[in-house]
Design a protein around this motif. Structure first.
Motif, PDB file in Angstrom:
ATOM      1  N   SER A 345      43.847  40.661  53.047  1.00  0.00           N
ATOM      2  CA  SER A 345      44.178  40.925  51.639  1.00  0.00           C
ATOM      3  C   SER A 345      45.594  40.495  51.292  1.00  0.00           C
ATOM      4  O   SER A 345      45.924  40.363  50.117  1.00  0.00           O
ATOM      5  CB  SER A 345      44.030  42.422  51.347  1.00  0.00           C
ATOM      6  OG  SER A 345      45.022  43.172  52.038  1.00  0.00           O
ATOM      7  N   PHE A 346      46.457  40.307  52.296  1.00  0.00           N
ATOM      8  CA  PHE A 346      47.865  39.978  52.130  1.00  0.00           C
ATOM      9  C   PHE A 346      48.633  41.087  51.417  1.00  0.00           C
ATOM     10  O   PHE A 346      49.689  40.854  50.844  1.00  0.00           O
ATOM     11  CB  PHE A 346      48.051  38.639  51.408  1.00  0.00           C
ATOM     12  CG  PHE A 346      47.537  37.472  52.210  1.00  0.00           C
ATOM     13  CD1 PHE A 346      48.333  36.859  53.152  1.00  0.00           C
ATOM     14  CD2 PHE A 346      46.237  37.025  52.042  1.00  0.00           C
ATOM     15  CE1 PHE A 346      47.853  35.806  53.907  1.00  0.00           C
ATOM     16  CE2 PHE A 346      45.752  35.967  52.795  1.00  0.00           C
ATOM     17  CZ  PHE A 346      46.570  35.359  53.732  1.00  0.00           C
ATOM     18  N   ARG A 347      48.113  42.286  51.508  1.00  0.00           N
ATOM     19  CA  ARG A 347      48.822  43.448  50.976  1.00  0.00           C
ATOM     20  C   ARG A 347      50.055  43.701  51.851  1.00  0.00           C
ATOM     21  O   ARG A 347      49.965  43.728  53.086  1.00  0.00           O
ATOM     22  CB  ARG A 347      47.911  44.675  50.993  1.00  0.00           C
ATOM     23  CG  ARG A 347      48.537  45.958  50.445  1.00  0.00           C
ATOM     24  CD  ARG A 347      47.603  47.148  50.599  1.00  0.00           C
ATOM     25  NE  ARG A 347      47.343  47.437  52.005  1.00  0.00           N
ATOM     26  CZ  ARG A 347      46.188  47.219  52.605  1.00  0.00           C
ATOM     27  NH1 ARG A 347      45.160  46.688  51.936  1.00  0.00           N
ATOM     28  NH2 ARG A 347      46.023  47.512  53.885  1.00  0.00           N
ATOM     29  N   PRO A 348      51.250  43.890  51.258  1.00  0.00           N
ATOM     30  CA  PRO A 348      52.461  44.144  52.049  1.00  0.00           C
ATOM     31  C   PRO A 348      52.313  45.355  52.951  1.00  0.00           C
ATOM     32  O   PRO A 348      51.661  46.339  52.591  1.00  0.00           O
ATOM     33  CB  PRO A 348      53.536  44.375  50.982  1.00  0.00           C
ATOM     34  CG  PRO A 348      53.031  43.645  49.781  1.00  0.00           C
ATOM     35  CD  PRO A 348      51.536  43.799  49.812  1.00  0.00           C
ATOM     36  N   SER A 349      52.925  45.280  54.123  1.00  0.00           N
ATOM     37  CA  SER A 349      52.818  46.359  55.108  1.00  0.00           C
ATOM     38  C   SER A 349      54.189  46.728  55.662  1.00  0.00           C
ATOM     39  O   SER A 349      54.483  46.498  56.842  1.00  0.00           O
ATOM     40  CB  SER A 349      51.875  45.928  56.249  1.00  0.00           C
ATOM     41  OG  SER A 349      51.785  46.921  57.241  1.00  0.00           O
ATOM     42  N   PRO A 350      55.064  47.266  54.823  1.00  0.00           N
ATOM     43  CA  PRO A 350      56.371  47.687  55.327  1.00  0.00           C
ATOM     44  C   PRO A 350      56.210  48.875  56.273  1.00  0.00           C
ATOM     45  O   PRO A 350      55.178  49.551  56.260  1.00  0.00           O
ATOM     46  CB  PRO A 350      57.122  48.076  54.058  1.00  0.00           C
ATOM     47  CG  PRO A 350      56.047  48.503  53.111  1.00  0.00           C
ATOM     48  CD  PRO A 350      54.881  47.606  53.398  1.00  0.00           C
TER      49      PRO A 350
END
Length: 449
Positions: A345-350
């Motif tokens: 999904s390329f959702r950010p994962s900080p």
């Protein structure tokens, strides 16, 4: 040479600049937001100054805070890295007004190339081939339709002050044009404060090829070959390699010499990248980036020239490191941008990196500022690091990349490592048979499966 350089950036590029400064014997000042107090470049710099809270506008884009940091520490030069203020002509002028050196091009060249319409006109004047399109900004009226019909559909609507894919829309038919113009103009106004847009011919399956240049500001300039940056998602580069799998020596020399001569005429100083779309044996200029590029290590690996170090040396009045005839392209290099994102999904994962193991061995390089226990903040880009490999041939390079990707460990957050492990085994990638739309089409297929 400079006595002390303030590094006006963060993350891996700040650390990369710091390393070059140390090798030149130059003292360093790291600036940081409160969110980056534990960053690696802050720990390793000779001095550090907190310049504000996490939002970029209050810290890394805060020019008064940066000037104050220079005054407090006695820095005599500023390296902007990439992003943030690296292509801000006014910032370069303000530094000059305060007797500080900007390690980058002249403000006039930053301003010129930052305006996509003027950049295209300049490229044309300098003999660089350009994409067919409008001569200037267009308005959402009959004028735009006339120009679009002359170019031929599909056409690309682009922000004049744009970059990174913002303010960019495709109109496949006459019926699409009005909406594309309005949407692109609104995006451009929001992102850049300038609603001006122009038209270009939309190429179907081009490669994205860029030429690395280095100028001394006195009429001397060389090119250092090309990088192929065609694997992109939403106009953002994901994988870069050099030399390009589709160029032969004659094509490389022809476009390289054209660009080199143009930079000589322009009296360009420092590093820069002239970017093209390449289709059916023809090059079409799209833009010039007047800064160090994220993917600069690819060129360093195949030429043996330290671009950041030379950027600093030339800014201090030094000569070019070599002549054009002496530039040799050695082997092949590939860079993968490993991001803190979900690989689907390329959702950010900080978050906190619980385990970190970078790969090693001959021809393997990691440009990263993370470490085990480091917390990737949610305020900035999601780059974990760049994995760069080099081999005598492209085949050897791909095999080395496959091995390095399998070795690399980043646990505690999601990353795009699984995507690269899949890509390096794809037949089209192995064959070098891809274009700027290939990755997005591939990702759609993966989601469908």
């Amino acid at each position: 040479m400079f006595d002390k350089i303030l590094i006006a950036n963060r993350g891996e590029i700040a650390l990369r600049i710091l390393r070059a400064c140390k090798e030149l014997g130059i003292s360093t000042v790291a600036v940081h937001s409160t969110a980056d107090a534990d960053a690696m470049h802050v720990r390793l710099a000779d001095e550090s100054v907190c310049i504000g809270p996490p939002p970029s506008k209050d810290s890394y884009l805060n020019i008064p805070a940066l000037l104050a940091a220079c005054e407090i520490t006695g820095a005599d030069a500023v390296h902007p890295g990439y992003g943030f203020l690296s292509e801000n002509a006014r910032f370069a002028e303000i530094l000059s007004d305060h007797n500080l050196h900007f390690i980058g091009p002249k403000a006039e060249h930053i301003r010129l190339m930052g305006d996509k319409i003027e950049a295209k006109k300049t490229a044309k004047r300098l003999g660089i081939p350009v994409v067919p399109g409008s001569d200037g900004a267009v308005t959402p009226d009959q004028d735009a339709m006339v120009i679009a019909k002359k170019i031929g559909f599909p056409v690309l609507v682009k922000a004049a002050a744009g970059g990174g894919g913002r303010g960019m829309k495709v109109a496949h038919t006459e019926a699409d044009l009005q909406l594309a113009l309005t949407t692109a103009a609104n995006e451009a106004k929001s992102a850049f404060g300038d609603a001006s847009v122009y038209l270009e011919k939309y190429l179907q399956k081009p490669r994205h090829i860029e030429i690395q240049v280095l100028g001394d500001g006195r009429g001397g300039a060389i090119h250092l070959g090309e990088r192929d940056c065609s694997l992109q998602r939403r106009h953002q580069k994901v994988w870069e390699e050099g030399p390009s799998p589709v160029l032969d020596a004659a094509a490389r020399a022809k476009i390289g010499n054209t660009v080199g001569k143009a930079m000589q005429e322009l009296k360009y100083i420092g590093v820069g990248t002239v970017e093209f779309l390449y289709e059916d044996g023809e090059f079409y200029f799209i833009e010039m980036n007047t800064r160090i590029q994220v993917e600069h290590p690819v060129t360093e690996m195949i030429t043996g020239i330290d671009l950041v170090l030379e950027q600093i040396r030339i800014a201090a009045g030094g000569d070019l490191p070599t002549t054009q005839d002496a530039v040799v392209i050695n082997g092949h290099s590939i860079e993968c941008r490993v991001n803190a994102e979900n690989p689907v999904s390329f959702r950010p994962s900080p978050g906190k990196i619980l385990q970190y193991h970078p790969p090693g061995g001959l021809g393997v390089r990691i440009d990263s500022a993370v470490y085990q226990g480091y917390v990737i903040p949610p305020y900035y880009d999601s780059l974990v690091g760049k994995l760069i490999v080099h081999g005598k041939t492209r085949v050897e390079c791909l095999m080395r990349l496959r091995r390095a990707l399998d070795e690399m460990v980043v646990d505690g957050i999601e990353t795009t490592l699984p995507l690269f492990r899949a890509l390096v085994r794809e037949p089209a990638i192995i064959d070098g048979d891809y274009h700027i739309h290939w990755l997005e089409q591939y990702l759609v297929g993966q989601k469908a499966d």
